[in-house]
Design an enzyme around this catalytic site. Structure first.
Site, PDB file in Angstrom:
ATOM      1  N   GLU A 128       0.853  -1.195   0.000  1.00 15.58           N
ATOM      2  CA  GLU A 128       0.000   0.000   0.000  1.00 15.58           C
ATOM      3  C   GLU A 128       0.887   1.243   0.000  1.00 15.58           C
ATOM      4  O   GLU A 128       1.835   1.304   0.775  1.00 15.58           O
ATOM      5  CB  GLU A 128      -0.910   0.034   1.228  1.00 15.58           C
ATOM      6  CG  GLU A 128      -1.920   1.171   1.125  1.00 15.58           C
ATOM      7  CD  GLU A 128      -2.919   1.206   2.291  1.00 15.58           C
ATOM      8  OE1 GLU A 128      -2.820   0.362   3.197  1.00 15.58           O
ATOM      9  OE2 GLU A 128      -3.767   2.087   2.255  1.00 15.58           O
ATOM     10  N   GLY A 268       3.389   2.299  10.920  1.00 17.35           N
ATOM     11  CA  GLY A 268       3.092   1.489  12.105  1.00 17.35           C
ATOM     12  C   GLY A 268       2.871   0.029  11.771  1.00 17.35           C
ATOM     13  O   GLY A 268       3.478  -0.859  12.373  1.00 17.35           O
ATOM     14  N   ASN A 272      -2.483  -6.292   5.466  1.00 18.26           N
ATOM     15  CA  ASN A 272      -2.561  -7.332   4.419  1.00 18.26           C
ATOM     16  C   ASN A 272      -3.478  -8.464   4.859  1.00 18.26           C
ATOM     17  O   ASN A 272      -3.418  -8.928   5.991  1.00 18.26           O
ATOM     18  CB  ASN A 272      -1.169  -7.905   4.172  1.00 18.26           C
ATOM     19  CG  ASN A 272      -0.112  -6.839   4.098  1.00 18.26           C
ATOM     20  OD1 ASN A 272      -0.190  -5.966   3.275  1.00 18.26           O
ATOM     21  ND2 ASN A 272       0.843  -6.881   5.020  1.00 18.26           N
ATOM     22  N   GLU A 305      -5.457  -2.798  12.745  1.00 15.67           N
ATOM     23  CA  GLU A 305      -5.162  -3.634  11.569  1.00 15.67           C
ATOM     24  C   GLU A 305      -6.152  -4.796  11.479  1.00 15.67           C
ATOM     25  O   GLU A 305      -6.600  -5.156  10.399  1.00 15.67           O
ATOM     26  CB  GLU A 305      -3.719  -4.146  11.598  1.00 15.67           C
ATOM     27  CG  GLU A 305      -2.641  -3.074  11.752  1.00 15.67           C
ATOM     28  CD  GLU A 305      -2.750  -1.913  10.787  1.00 15.67           C
ATOM     29  OE1 GLU A 305      -3.262  -2.095   9.673  1.00 15.67           O
ATOM     30  OE2 GLU A 305      -2.341  -0.789  11.166  1.00 15.67           O
TER      31      GLU A 305
END
Ligand code: B3K
Ligand code: ZN
Length: 882
Positions: A128, A268, A272, A305
């Site tokens: 990304e 950070g 995925n 995440e």
């Protein structure tokens, strides 16, 4: 390095691809300097697309080494390959076809840390936003979704571990000394969510049973020997998975969830699919090496995440302009998670402090942009606090406007309607309109208009009529590219209190919608009339920070002190204390600048000390109350002609007076706010440590000697206490033997632990005063300073520029010139990191004229340099222009 091409991307130009990608089959033959990537792609031409249109795939520093069409060589006249693109012509008008693209890449030489790179002997990826195109030619954009199969072949001894997204299909030996593994991710995903990790790592394992009874294997991979330090991250992961089921009904969707911690990482962490990659700073923790803030960050980022699995991965962005669709929403979700795990008001205070210190200056400076921008040159420069934190605030306002239940309905609708799609902010907002029946057109301006709204309020009480009128006015400042702003829909949580602190409930409210304590400000000027108010009310506006605005409301110190004591919303109590502190701190900066004596307002000192010693309040709140607005906060409030030295001197003088007045209170807190027993990172214990350490800071002002901090340093049995003692010694008494010895002891004890060594660099980079630049220059030559490690560069150069207003902003401009040199050096290796650190210059125009001129020249020096990356060129030009 990709130097600037000057290309500007506009939202208005969006159109879908001419070709639809059906599936992706990747084979990696890993080698440190020559990794072979074979990519088999099945496409068909989109219905209705131009039948002659070529397929144009993105690349970045790539070389094509093979191209097959349906398994046969592609004739050379049918394609053109450059490092930046692969164009293929004369493709079938209908029906699927297969392309096999081979590229050879060099992970070892990849210092940008985008694409496939090496860190500490590990192969690792970051894709990304546009890193996948550094691995293979691809339609590298978020609206191209496909299932992926990934085969990894590598030397077995060096890479016992071969990981990618999805579920493990199998593996086996593969020729001499090699082995392979195959992974399949059934969930269609965009390329930015691709990940591959290979190498030799330790692991901790656990499992989670989902709400429908499926067992998910959980694995956190870290460097060998660091396994015990991953336990807290695992605990946070399991709590996140349970919370997302309970709160949003979201269940995990693969058989395995993996986290890999690496030490060279630009940000950070990265979400995925099924294989999160983390900066190890946000995984590794134990009492000896992590502070309470580190624990809280790990919990928040692990959650963030993980939450992306639904908000970002299952439902992704149509294009990068929609970044806040996943980031703002996911920050909102992680904020709510932390609020539920910890103390809601204390969490809210921390969020607002962060928003004001990071996002407000961005919104008020040359880099201001809407939460949903409409144009960019380098998307990596839009991973900003505006997109993330203001984006989260906009989501929070939707929840406030709609109420908890209806907001939940809107979220459910969003998940149902858009699962598996790449969508826009308009799609997101429509779900809430459909769930609530409310028109959110005006509200949507929050996504489109940059700048922090200023709300000015004034109240009048009519004793005879028992009415209270609250006149409100909104103004949206002009920002780069946007001068005319429309009135916004601003939800203000408002409550009225009587002189005795009891709540005053109006019988009715006219002039503005007022539902559940929320007043809807929708016009430029509007007066809300509260009926049935028996006595003069003390008004609390923007409780819980219901809207991300600047509020001007003249309240007497007595009224603010009343709110600080009686508001039922504890965030608003903290806000009242801050509003009491600010005039004193602003006055102190002016007086110190003019060589006058600083005198702190008595009501403010009394209210602050009352909060500090109020045992009915949680210690974490009391610690927040004692943490005065920072020097950056004061600079922002002053707005222009800032002299960092005057701001610092004024604030220090105020601290001194608070310390003198509260000496006994602080000494008592030091005695009582202990945390006996084994160390626990829980929020309650952390709150006690925070309050005790705040007291230690004030006592260093009252006593003006390093003795007590040195004692605390020697006695500390956890990193939070040790760091606070070290900070007090180094910042307050930098030339003392105690400080020198403590810094040396600290380094000797932790030189083997990079994350702690980062703290050692940072604490020195933030020592106030002009002399610190020499120290920073010396630290650059320290053998422990590693220019290739982003955490280390941020710890020294970034921290100096962002968090040391008197050192970095010294009057002779040397700090700015130092930064310019460093940026050019970093840009040669890692443009993203360079561009990020350069944003520390964003408030240069609000400096006093001499410093502002030094800053402008340093920026111009960067701008003049040939061969800048797109990232740095974009930031430097906007910073100078805006
Ligand atoms: N989505 C990533 C950020 C990627 C940054 C690319 N320059 C981490 C996150 O927000 O969760
Ligand atoms: Zn995110």
């Amino acid at each position: 390095m990709r130097t600037d091409t000057g290309q500007v991307i506009n939202l208005a130009d969006y159109r879908p691809t001419d070709f639809v990608l059906e599936r992706v089959d990747l084979t990696f033959e890993l080698d440190p300097t020559e990794t072979k990537v074979e990519s088999r792609l099945i496409f068909h031409r989109r219905e209705g697309a131009d039948t002659k249109a070529p397929l144009i795939l993105d690349g970045d520093e790539l070389a094509l080494s093979g191209l097959l069409f349906d398994q046969s060589d592609m004739p050379a006249n049918q394609y053109t390959a450059t490092p930046e693109s692969l164009t293929i012509r004369d493709l079938p008008e209908t029906g699927p076809f297969e392309l096999t693209i081979t590229t050879i890449i060099n992970p070892e030489a990849n210092t940008q840390l985008m694409g496939l790179y090496r860190t500490g002997g590990i192969y690792c990826t970051q894709c990304e936003a546009e890193g996948f195109r550094r691995i293979t030619y691809f339609l590298d954009r978020p609206d191209v979704l496909a299932p992926y199969t990934v085969n990894i072949i590598a030397d077995k001894a060096a890479n016992p571990l071969l990981l990618s997204n999805g579920n493990f299909l199998g593996g086996a030996g593969y020729g001499e000394g090699k082995h392979f593994a195959a992974w399949f991710d059934p969930h269609p995903k965009p390329s930015y969510l691709f990940a591959l990790v290979a190498g030799d790592l330790g692991v901790i394992e656990d499992s989670f049973t989902t709400m429908s009874g499926r067992d998910v294997a959980l694995k956190i991979y870290v460097e060998h020997g660091k396994e015990p330090r991953a336990g807290y991250a695992m605990d946070a992961l399991k709590r996140s998975m349970a919370w997302d089921e309970e709160t949003f009904g979201r269940e995990y969707d693969l058989d395995i969830f993996m986290v890999v911690a690496v030490s060279d990482f630009n940000m950070g962490a990265m979400e995925n699919k099924g294989l999160n990659v983390f900066n190890d700073k946000y995984v590794l923790a134990d009492p000896e090496t992590a502070t309470d803030a580190d624990y809280a960050n790990i919990e928040a980022i692990i959650a963030h995440e993980y939450f992306h699995n639904w908000t970002g991965n299952r439902i992704t962005c149509r294009d990068w302009f929609q970044l806040c669709l996943k980031e703002g929403l996911t920050v909102y979700r992680d904020h709510e998670f932390s609020a539920d795990q910890r103390s809601r008001p204390v969490k809210r205070i921390a969020e607002v402090r962060h928003l004001k210190s990071e996002q407000f200056p961005e919104d008020g400076g040359p880099l201001a942009h809407p939460v949903r921008p409409t144009t960019y040159r380098e998307i990596n420069n839009f991973y900003t606090t505006t997109v993330y934190e203001k984006g989260s605030e906009v989501t929070r306002m939707i929840a406030t406007l709609l109420g908890k239940e209806t907001f939940k309905k809107g979220m459910d609708l969003y998940f149902d309607r858009h699962d598996g799609q790449a969508v826009t902010i308009e799609d997101f907002v429509r779900c809430f309109e459909d769930a609530s029946g409310r028109d959110l057109a005006q509200f949507s301006l929050w996504y489109h208009q940059a700048g922090t709204p200023l709300v000015t309020a004034s109240g009048t009480y009519d004793a005879a009529g028992k009415t209270f009128s609250l006149a409100l006015e909104q103004m949206i400042p002009s920002t780069p590219g946007q001068s005319d702003k429309k009135a916004m829909h601003i939800p203000l949580s408002v409550a009225l209190f009587a002189e005795d602190g009891s709540a005053l409930q109006p019988v009715s409210v006219t002039g503005a919608e007022y539902t559940g304590n929320v007043l809807h400000l929708t016009q430029r000027t509007q007066t809300a009339v509260f009926d049935g108010i028996a006595s003069r009310p003390v008004v609390s506006i923007n409780r819980s920070f219901s809207a991300p605005v600047n509020l001007h409301f003249d309240q007497t110190p007595a009224d603010l002190a009343l709110l600080a004591r009686h508001e039922t919303d504890h965030f608003a109590r903290w806000q009242a204390l801050t509003d009491l502190a600010l005039p004193t701190l602003l006055g102190a900066a002016r007086d110190a600048g003019a060589g006058k004596t600083v005198v702190a307002e008595r009501t403010f000192i009394d209210a602050l000390l009352a909060a500090a010693s109020d045992e009915t309040l949680e210690p974490a709140f009391r610690a927040q109350a004692l943490a005065l607005p920072s020097e950056a906060d004061i600079a922002r409030e002053l707005g222009s002609n800032n002299d960092p030295d005057a701001i610092h001197a004024g604030r220090q003088a105020v601290m001194q007076q608070v310390a003198a007045a509260g000496k006994e209170i602080f000494a008592a807190l030091l005695e009582t706010m202990t945390t006996p027993g084994a160390f626990s990172p829980d929020a309650k214990s952390a709150g006690r440590r925070a309050l005790r350490n705040a007291a230690l800071g004030y006592l260093s002002h009252a006593e003006n000697a390093p003795v007590r901090a040195k004692t605390a340093f020697d006695a500390a049995n956890n990193m939070t206490d040790l760091m606070q003692a070290l900070t007090v010694l180094a910042h307050r008494f930098p030339d003392s033997n105690e400080a020198t010895e403590a810094l040396a002891t600290f380094l000797a004890r932790y030189s083997e632990n990079p994350l702690v060594v980062d703290k050692w660099f940072s604490v020195q980079a933030t020592i106030p005063g002009a002399a610190t630049l020499d120290r920073v220059l010396a630290l650059l030559d320290n053998p422990l300073f590693k220019r290739t490690n982003p955490n280390r560069v941020r710890a020294l150069v970034g921290t100096f520029a962002f968090a040391n207003p008197t050192g970095f902003g010294r009057a002779d401009g040397e700090g700015y010139r130092f930064l310019a040199r460093e940026i050019l050096d970093i840009d040669g290796r890692n443009p993203q990191l360079a561009a990020r650190i350069l944003t520390s210059m964003r408030s240069w125009r609000s400096l006093e004229p001499i410093r502002a001129e030094h800053a402008r020249k340093a920026l111009a020096e960067i701008e003049r340099t040939a061969g800048l990356s797109t990232d740095v060129r974009d930031i430097v030009e906007r910073t100078l222009k805006g």
